[in-house]
Design a protein around this motif. Structure first.
Motif, PDB file in Angstrom:
ATOM      1  N   VAL A  48      -7.985  38.342  22.121  1.00 47.34           N
ATOM      2  CA  VAL A  48      -6.695  38.649  21.286  1.00 47.34           C
ATOM      3  C   VAL A  48      -5.829  37.381  21.219  1.00 47.34           C
ATOM      4  O   VAL A  48      -5.103  37.278  20.151  1.00 47.34           O
ATOM      5  N   VAL A  49      -5.682  37.003  22.287  1.00 42.92           N
ATOM      6  CA  VAL A  49      -4.684  35.555  22.091  1.00 42.92           C
ATOM      7  C   VAL A  49      -5.414  34.505  21.197  1.00 42.92           C
ATOM      8  O   VAL A  49      -4.591  33.970  20.274  1.00 42.92           O
ATOM      9  N   ALA A  50      -6.624  34.353  21.265  1.00 46.81           N
ATOM     10  CA  ALA A  50      -7.128  33.527  20.251  1.00 46.81           C
ATOM     11  C   ALA A  50      -7.094  33.908  18.688  1.00 46.81           C
ATOM     12  O   ALA A  50      -6.926  33.000  18.053  1.00 46.81           O
ATOM     13  N   VAL A  51      -7.372  35.080  18.499  1.00 47.05           N
ATOM     14  CA  VAL A  51      -7.281  35.693  17.231  1.00 47.05           C
ATOM     15  C   VAL A  51      -5.619  35.301  16.744  1.00 47.05           C
ATOM     16  O   VAL A  51      -5.282  34.958  15.411  1.00 47.05           O
ATOM     17  N   ALA A  52      -4.850  35.858  17.770  1.00 40.04           N
ATOM     18  CA  ALA A  52      -3.425  35.751  17.177  1.00 40.04           C
ATOM     19  C   ALA A  52      -2.953  34.281  16.985  1.00 40.04           C
ATOM     20  O   ALA A  52      -2.202  34.030  16.082  1.00 40.04           O
ATOM     21  N   LEU A  53      -3.298  33.213  17.984  1.00 37.18           N
ATOM     22  CA  LEU A  53      -3.183  31.890  17.501  1.00 37.18           C
ATOM     23  C   LEU A  53      -3.811  31.475  16.383  1.00 37.18           C
ATOM     24  O   LEU A  53      -3.189  30.642  15.771  1.00 37.18           O
ATOM     25  N   MET A  99     -13.701  29.217  29.794  1.00 39.42           N
ATOM     26  CA  MET A  99     -14.245  29.956  28.384  1.00 39.42           C
ATOM     27  C   MET A  99     -14.478  31.305  29.042  1.00 39.42           C
ATOM     28  O   MET A  99     -14.413  32.287  28.055  1.00 39.42           O
ATOM     29  N   SER A 100     -14.650  31.799  30.221  1.00 35.99           N
ATOM     30  CA  SER A 100     -14.833  32.923  30.527  1.00 35.99           C
ATOM     31  C   SER A 100     -13.393  33.645  30.572  1.00 35.99           C
ATOM     32  O   SER A 100     -13.346  34.805  30.172  1.00 35.99           O
ATOM     33  N   TRP A 101     -12.056  32.895  30.612  1.00 39.18           N
ATOM     34  CA  TRP A 101     -10.832  33.692  30.244  1.00 39.18           C
ATOM     35  C   TRP A 101     -10.839  33.840  28.927  1.00 39.18           C
ATOM     36  O   TRP A 101     -10.330  34.616  28.268  1.00 39.18           O
ATOM     37  N   ALA A 102     -11.114  32.745  28.164  1.00 37.57           N
ATOM     38  CA  ALA A 102     -11.206  32.669  26.616  1.00 37.57           C
ATOM     39  C   ALA A 102     -11.987  34.167  26.017  1.00 37.57           C
ATOM     40  O   ALA A 102     -11.706  34.253  25.132  1.00 37.57           O
ATOM     41  N   SER A 103     -13.056  34.280  26.560  1.00 38.81           N
ATOM     42  CA  SER A 103     -14.083  35.371  26.093  1.00 38.81           C
ATOM     43  C   SER A 103     -13.685  36.707  26.522  1.00 38.81           C
ATOM     44  O   SER A 103     -14.213  37.672  26.094  1.00 38.81           O
ATOM     45  N   TRP A 104     -12.884  36.690  27.816  1.00 36.69           N
ATOM     46  CA  TRP A 104     -12.453  38.068  28.067  1.00 36.69           C
ATOM     47  C   TRP A 104     -11.558  38.704  27.022  1.00 36.69           C
ATOM     48  O   TRP A 104     -10.962  38.030  26.119  1.00 36.69           O
ATOM     49  N   TRP A 105     -11.537  40.087  26.862  1.00 34.83           N
ATOM     50  CA  TRP A 105     -10.866  40.540  25.664  1.00 34.83           C
ATOM     51  C   TRP A 105      -9.391  40.214  25.348  1.00 34.83           C
ATOM     52  O   TRP A 105      -8.923  39.913  24.389  1.00 34.83           O
TER      53      TRP A 105
END
Lengths: 128, 131
Positions: free
Chosen positions: B71-76, B61-67
């Motif tokens: 970006v990867v999450a929005v792109a996915l 979660m710390s990696w996922a909530s780093w900017w």
């Protein structure tokens, strides 16, 4: 292209007679994904939070673990079929054999880890 | 690849004017590859981290909530919705419908716009809920 003769088929130039089956399964798994992945996304945004407790508690329920496991199988099946076609279109010769082999490992590797993780949470829960 | 150089080639990509249908077609492929590689890796990491324990999950979660993770999450998310919309478009095309030039262009644009709108709505919901 030799699709009509026995020699052409032996040389791998003709139809292997499995194209429409491949195409059909791609569509069947696509339809399954529409249902399963949308269910997964809806369920995620409906969780009160994405904390470890909330997520593992959600996966622990059989009503979530089973569809989630089915989603993994369906997703892996779908991308296994889809990426095969992409590789066959753009990669040639020995590299194609290598790429298709890697695709197998990726499909079963990711699927195996994901399914084990789901079942572990479903059966045993998780240490705090 | 045995081909006589004397034989004519059929017209290929280079001579066509780009249209939304061509863009959606190749984007659908690219998005499929992205989902199968990056998307699947993220999903497996998330699930295995959840099964391992709180510490591993919090690291994810710390990696996922780093900017860059965001970006990867929005792109996915966009990748998924484009692949979904383009897939639904293909179901219609598979029935033999929607091949008229204007209809085809309209639905190709619809696919792109739909993916943007659905991505936007999803992230508005995520931000609104503070997930």
């Amino acid at each position: 292209m030799g699709s009509g003769t026995g020699l052409g088929r032996v040389r791998g130039l003709g139809s292997a007679r499995s194209g429409s089956h491949h195409w059909w399964l791609q569509r069947v798994t696509a339809m399954g994904n529409v249902v399963l992945v949308l269910w997964f996304l809806f369920a995620l945004v409906r969780l009160p939070s994405l904390s470890h407790d909330a997520v593992s508690g959600w996966i622990h329920s059989p009503l979530n673990a089973v569809p989630l496991a089915l989603m993994i199988i369906n997703v892996c099946w779908h991308f296994r079929l889809g990426l095969q076609v992409v590789i066959e279109d753009y990669v040639h010769g020995g590299m194609r054999v290598l790429a298709l082999g890697l695709l197998h490992f990726w499909t079963f590797g990711t699927g195996g880890f994901a399914l084990y993780a789901i079942l572990k949470i479903a059966f045993a829960g998780t240490p705090a | 690849m045995a081909r006589s150089s004397a034989r004519p080639l059929s017209p290929h990509l280079g001579i066509y004017k780009w249209g939304p249908h061509m863009a959606v077609s190749i984007l659908n492929r690219a998005m499929g590859v992205g989902l199968a590689t990056v998307g699947m890796a993220a999903l497996v990491w998330w699930l295995v981290a959840a099964a391992t324990g709180k510490e591993a999950y919090d690291l994810f979660m710390s990696w996922a909530s780093w900017w860059p993770g965001k970006v990867v999450a929005v792109a996915l998310t966009f990748t998924f919705f484009l692949h979904l919309c383009a897939g639904l478009r293909h179901f219609v095309l598979d029935l033999g419908a929607g091949f008229e030039l204007q209809t085809n262009r309209a639905w190709a644009w619809g696919t792109l716009i739909g993916a943007f709108v659905l991505t936007g709505l999803t992230w508005l919901l995520i931000i609104w809920k503070g997930l």
